[in-house]
Design an enzyme around this catalytic site. Structure first.
Site, mmCIF file in Angstrom:
data_model
loop_
_atom_site.group_PDB
_atom_site.id
_atom_site.type_symbol
_atom_site.label_atom_id
_atom_site.label_comp_id
_atom_site.label_asym_id
_atom_site.label_seq_id
_atom_site.Cartn_x
_atom_site.Cartn_y
_atom_site.Cartn_z
ATOM 1 N N VAL A 11 93.317 71.927 108.680
ATOM 2 C CA VAL A 11 92.028 71.473 107.866
ATOM 3 C C VAL A 11 92.016 69.870 107.723
ATOM 4 C CG1 VAL A 11 91.156 71.452 105.594
ATOM 5 C CG2 VAL A 11 91.743 73.295 106.431
ATOM 6 N N LYS A 35 104.937 64.285 112.439
ATOM 7 C CA LYS A 35 103.562 64.738 112.773
ATOM 8 C C LYS A 35 102.838 63.303 112.968
ATOM 9 C CE LYS A 35 102.293 69.040 110.866
ATOM 10 N NZ LYS A 35 101.431 69.843 109.981
ATOM 11 N N THR A 86 98.815 75.306 100.626
ATOM 12 C CA THR A 86 98.781 75.949 99.455
ATOM 13 C C THR A 86 99.524 77.576 99.786
ATOM 14 O OG1 THR A 86 96.484 76.758 99.459
ATOM 15 C CG2 THR A 86 97.244 74.954 98.006
ATOM 16 N N GLU A 151 87.165 74.602 102.107
ATOM 17 C CA GLU A 151 87.031 74.621 103.574
ATOM 18 C C GLU A 151 86.626 76.162 103.966
ATOM 19 O OE1 GLU A 151 85.826 72.130 105.502
ATOM 20 O OE2 GLU A 151 85.606 73.824 106.828
ATOM 21 N N LEU A 153 86.307 76.609 107.761
ATOM 22 C CA LEU A 153 86.418 76.551 108.985
ATOM 23 C C LEU A 153 87.531 77.743 109.681
ATOM 24 C CD1 LEU A 153 89.596 75.471 109.860
ATOM 25 C CD2 LEU A 153 88.180 73.149 109.296
ATOM 26 N N ASN A 210 87.232 85.016 101.476
ATOM 27 C CA ASN A 210 88.467 85.410 102.230
ATOM 28 C C ASN A 210 88.596 86.851 101.934
ATOM 29 O OD1 ASN A 210 88.473 83.038 103.744
ATOM 30 N ND2 ASN A 210 90.429 82.437 103.034
ATOM 31 N N GLY A 259 96.323 88.701 109.962
ATOM 32 C CA GLY A 259 97.489 87.723 109.675
ATOM 33 C C GLY A 259 96.790 86.424 109.366
ATOM 34 N N CYS A 262 95.497 82.182 106.007
ATOM 35 C CA CYS A 262 94.510 82.336 104.754
ATOM 36 C C CYS A 262 94.429 83.774 104.191
ATOM 37 C CB CYS A 262 93.066 81.821 105.251
ATOM 38 S SG CYS A 262 93.343 80.197 105.598
ATOM 39 N N LYS A 265 97.522 85.378 102.162
ATOM 40 C CA LYS A 265 97.870 84.399 101.152
ATOM 41 C C LYS A 265 96.760 84.187 99.951
ATOM 42 C CE LYS A 265 96.881 79.663 102.158
ATOM 43 N NZ LYS A 265 95.771 79.475 101.188
HETATM 44 N N1 LIG Z 1 94.005 76.830 108.354
HETATM 45 C C1 LIG Z 1 92.763 77.083 108.100
HETATM 46 O O1 LIG Z 1 92.307 77.873 109.014
HETATM 47 C C2 LIG Z 1 92.210 77.091 106.636
HETATM 48 C C3 LIG Z 1 90.885 77.243 106.565
HETATM 49 C C4 LIG Z 1 90.129 76.938 105.322
HETATM 50 C C5 LIG Z 1 91.245 76.337 104.249
HETATM 51 N N2 LIG Z 1 92.506 76.459 104.440
HETATM 52 C C6 LIG Z 1 93.150 75.838 103.218
HETATM 53 O O2 LIG Z 1 93.147 74.310 103.548
HETATM 54 C C7 LIG Z 1 94.631 73.865 102.829
HETATM 55 C C8 LIG Z 1 95.440 73.518 104.361
HETATM 56 O O3 LIG Z 1 95.327 74.335 105.240
HETATM 57 P P1 LIG Z 1 96.372 73.843 106.712
HETATM 58 O O4 LIG Z 1 96.145 75.066 107.307
HETATM 59 O O5 LIG Z 1 95.466 72.674 107.082
HETATM 60 O O6 LIG Z 1 97.739 73.536 106.278
HETATM 61 P P2 LIG Z 1 98.813 72.919 107.135
HETATM 62 O O7 LIG Z 1 100.079 73.511 106.310
HETATM 63 O O8 LIG Z 1 98.708 73.349 108.535
HETATM 64 O O9 LIG Z 1 98.551 71.263 106.669
HETATM 65 C C9 LIG Z 1 99.010 70.811 105.409
HETATM 66 C C10 LIG Z 1 99.885 69.386 105.659
HETATM 67 O O10 LIG Z 1 100.071 68.935 104.468
HETATM 68 C C11 LIG Z 1 101.122 68.069 104.307
HETATM 69 N N3 LIG Z 1 101.536 67.511 103.178
HETATM 70 C C12 LIG Z 1 102.206 68.336 102.242
HETATM 71 N N4 LIG Z 1 102.336 67.527 101.097
HETATM 72 C C13 LIG Z 1 102.071 66.348 101.391
HETATM 73 C C14 LIG Z 1 102.076 65.142 100.690
HETATM 74 N N5 LIG Z 1 102.609 65.102 99.157
HETATM 75 N N6 LIG Z 1 101.744 63.944 101.410
HETATM 76 C C15 LIG Z 1 101.110 63.988 102.468
HETATM 77 N N7 LIG Z 1 101.180 65.043 103.208
HETATM 78 C C16 LIG Z 1 101.448 66.345 102.829
HETATM 79 C C17 LIG Z 1 101.901 68.784 105.208
HETATM 80 O O11 LIG Z 1 103.071 68.127 105.829
HETATM 81 C C18 LIG Z 1 101.101 69.575 106.550
HETATM 82 O O12 LIG Z 1 101.211 68.482 107.561
HETATM 83 C C19 LIG Z 1 95.446 75.237 102.503
HETATM 84 O O13 LIG Z 1 95.046 75.374 101.196
HETATM 85 C C20 LIG Z 1 94.614 76.417 103.368
HETATM 86 O O14 LIG Z 1 94.445 77.693 102.414
HETATM 87 C C21 LIG Z 1 93.011 76.542 105.629
#
Ligand SMILES: NC(=O)c1ccc[n+]([C@@H]2O[C@H](COP(=O)([O-])OP(=O)(O)OC[C@H]3O[C@@H](n4cnc5c(N)ncnc54)[C@H](O)[C@@H]3O)[C@@H](O)[C@H]2O)c1
Length: 432
Positions: A11, A35, A86, A151, A153, A210, A259, A262, A265
């Site tokens: 995201v 990263k 999360t 979000e 996406l 979701n 799976g 999202c 969880k």
């Molecule tokens: N993946 C999806 O398709 C999607 C879609 C919509 C919403 N979301 C939501 O968006 C959020 C993020 O999802 P994601 O899939 O991108 O997660 P992700 O685990 O891919 O990315 C999270 C990133 O945050 C970084 N991070 C954690 N703590 C940090 C800190 N203190 N400082 C800096 N960086 C830090 C981690 O290293 C990681 O790279 C979640 O709440 C998820 O539910 C995800």
């Protein structure tokens, strides 16, 4: 506008890259050094079609940068997006908000005057209030605002979805931020679809959306099971249901169970919110149970129907939770593959994008380079994701390579009549 995005995951990276592409100055922050190193080397740490080019172009033109430390990067930003993970707290089923609160504490003390903190992560109702409390305690300027902006996406279509959102939900109890939010999202096609709500409604909208989608998947999966017993065809049944405008055609494709990062969880977290506030989410409880038992039963289903001697070789196509991503979180393959290896089967596996991550999680299988290698001498091929590349396979070549031309297709990617004509024993989901 000067924007900081905390979290370089699926995201955060998409948000940062697309906003930089709109002309904003964006710094994306992640506390994982590997990263940031990958990103600074003009590569990306995830698979997401189209993202690498946008990032690369905006790195070159100076609109996008990457940083390891929040305080350096966020102190100049007018807008800070929080897009950290999360995940499920395995003990309680709740959303684990450690990443959220850790980055909030880092942010506290460095926020600029009038900064907007926009929470993109999916968080339970009341989390933005808590974020505000933490910032209030520590920040020297008290005139920042915290908004919820979940979000929606989909991985694999993330750029398109970010550019063409069905809606943009803004949860804020302040009217005077509306113009700023419109400015941030001005490049979006459906700009007019900005919906302003309270923060709590906005937080809940994401979980409810979701969970509703997860419910549809489990519903159509169970109808597909019934189709198999009564000789009906789920493709026709789903089409007949979906033509009803009140229902619509989406999310009516049966499969191996949902799976990803999202649906499982978020459904679990909503169940826990329901318990906390005395509003039980009983429907969702059975959705989660139904989905877990579906994933557990996949290998049983295969061994019951196919009666494959344990010394035989079988092949698996696709291991990520869906096509067009490398994301392995809660993928059905994580249930089915260990079960099949426990039976003693020899398994070859191929996935177009997920093998790097999958090899860390799935042991005792052979990873191969392509689908034809999977087919070599196999007594069965199991299809777990619907990549276009699997749809486009030369099926004659696949058949000739196999010991027994048997395919169990959990994504219904082929036409059963065609497969019969080609000489396959072909099993799919809900199609008799
Ligand atoms: N993946 C999806 O398709 C999607 C879609 C919509 C919403 N979301 C939501 O968006 C959020 C993020 O999802 P994601 O899939 O991108 O997660 P992700 O685990 O891919 O990315 C999270 C990133 O945050 C970084 N991070 C954690 N703590 C940090 C800190 N203190 N400082 C800096 N960086 C830090 C981690 O290293 C990681 O790279 C979640 O709440 C998820 O539910 C995800």
């Amino acid at each position: 506008m000067k924007i900081a995005v905390i979290g370089c995951g699926y995201v955060g990276l998409v948000t940062g890259a697309c906003l930089a592409n709109d002309g904003h100055h964006v710094v994306c922050i992640d506390n994982q050094k590997e990263k940031i190193d990958i990103l600074l080397n003009n590569k990306i740490p995830i698979y997401e079609p189209g993202l690498e080019d946008i990032i690369s172009n905006n790195l070159i033109n100076g609109k996008l940068s990457f940083e390891l430390n929040i305080d350096n990067a966020a102190s100049n930003a007018e807008v800070i997006f929080i897009a950290v993970g999360t995940p499920t707290d395995e003990e309680t089923g709740n959303a684990d908000l450690t990443q959220i609160y850790n980055c909030t504490r880092e942010l506290a003390g460095v926020l600029k005057e009038n900064a907007l903190v926009i929470v993109k992560s999916t968080v339970p109702v009341g989390t933005c209030d808590e974020i505000e409390n933490i910032l209030n305690e520590k920040n020297k300027h008290q005139n920042f605002k915290v908004l919820s902006n979940p979000e929606f996406l989909r991985e694999g279509n993330a750029i398109y979805d970010f550019e063409n959102p069905d809606r943009i939900i803004i949860g804020s109890d302040e009217d005077n931020i509306r113009d700023v939010v419109k400015e941030i999202y001005k490049g979006r096609k459906n700009e007019q679809k900005i919906v302003f709500t309270s923060r709590r409604s906005s937080e809940l909208i994401k979980y409810a959306s979701n969970s509703m989608l997860a419910m549809r998947i489990i519903f159509i999966n169970e109808i597909a099971d019934l189709c198999e017993r009564v000789g009906a065809d789920i493709t026709d049944v789903a089409k007949g249901i979906g033509l009803d405008k009140r229902i619509g055609p989406y999310f009516l494709e049966p499969g191996p169970g949902f799976g990803g990062s999202c649906f499982p969880k978020d459904a679990r977290a909503l169940i826990e919110s329901g318990k906390k506030y005395g509003a039980p989410q009983t429907l969702l409880e059975s959705v989660i149970k139904g989905n877990e038992s579906r994933k557990k039963n996949l290998s049983k289903k295969i061994s019951e129907i196919l009666d494959i001697p344990s010394e035989n070789k079988i092949g698996v196509l696709g291991v990520t939770f869906k096509a067009e991503t490398d994301d392995m979180r809660e993928a059905p393959s994580l249930s089915i593959l260990p079960d099949l290896t426990n039976i003693g089967l020899n398994i070859s596996v191929y996935d177009p994008a997920g093998m790097e991550e999958a090899t860390k999680l799935i042991k005792n299988v052979k990873w191969v380079e392509n689908s034809y290698e999977v087919a070599n001498d196999a007594s069965c091929i199991i299809i777990l994701t619907d990549w276009q590349e699997f749809k486009d396979l030369d099926l004659n070549k696949i058949k000739n390579a196999m010991k027994r031309p048997l395919i169990y297709d959990f994504r219904n990617i082929y036409n059963p009549d065609n497969m019969k004509k080609l000489g396959f024993e072909y099993y799919s989901v809900g199609r008799g």
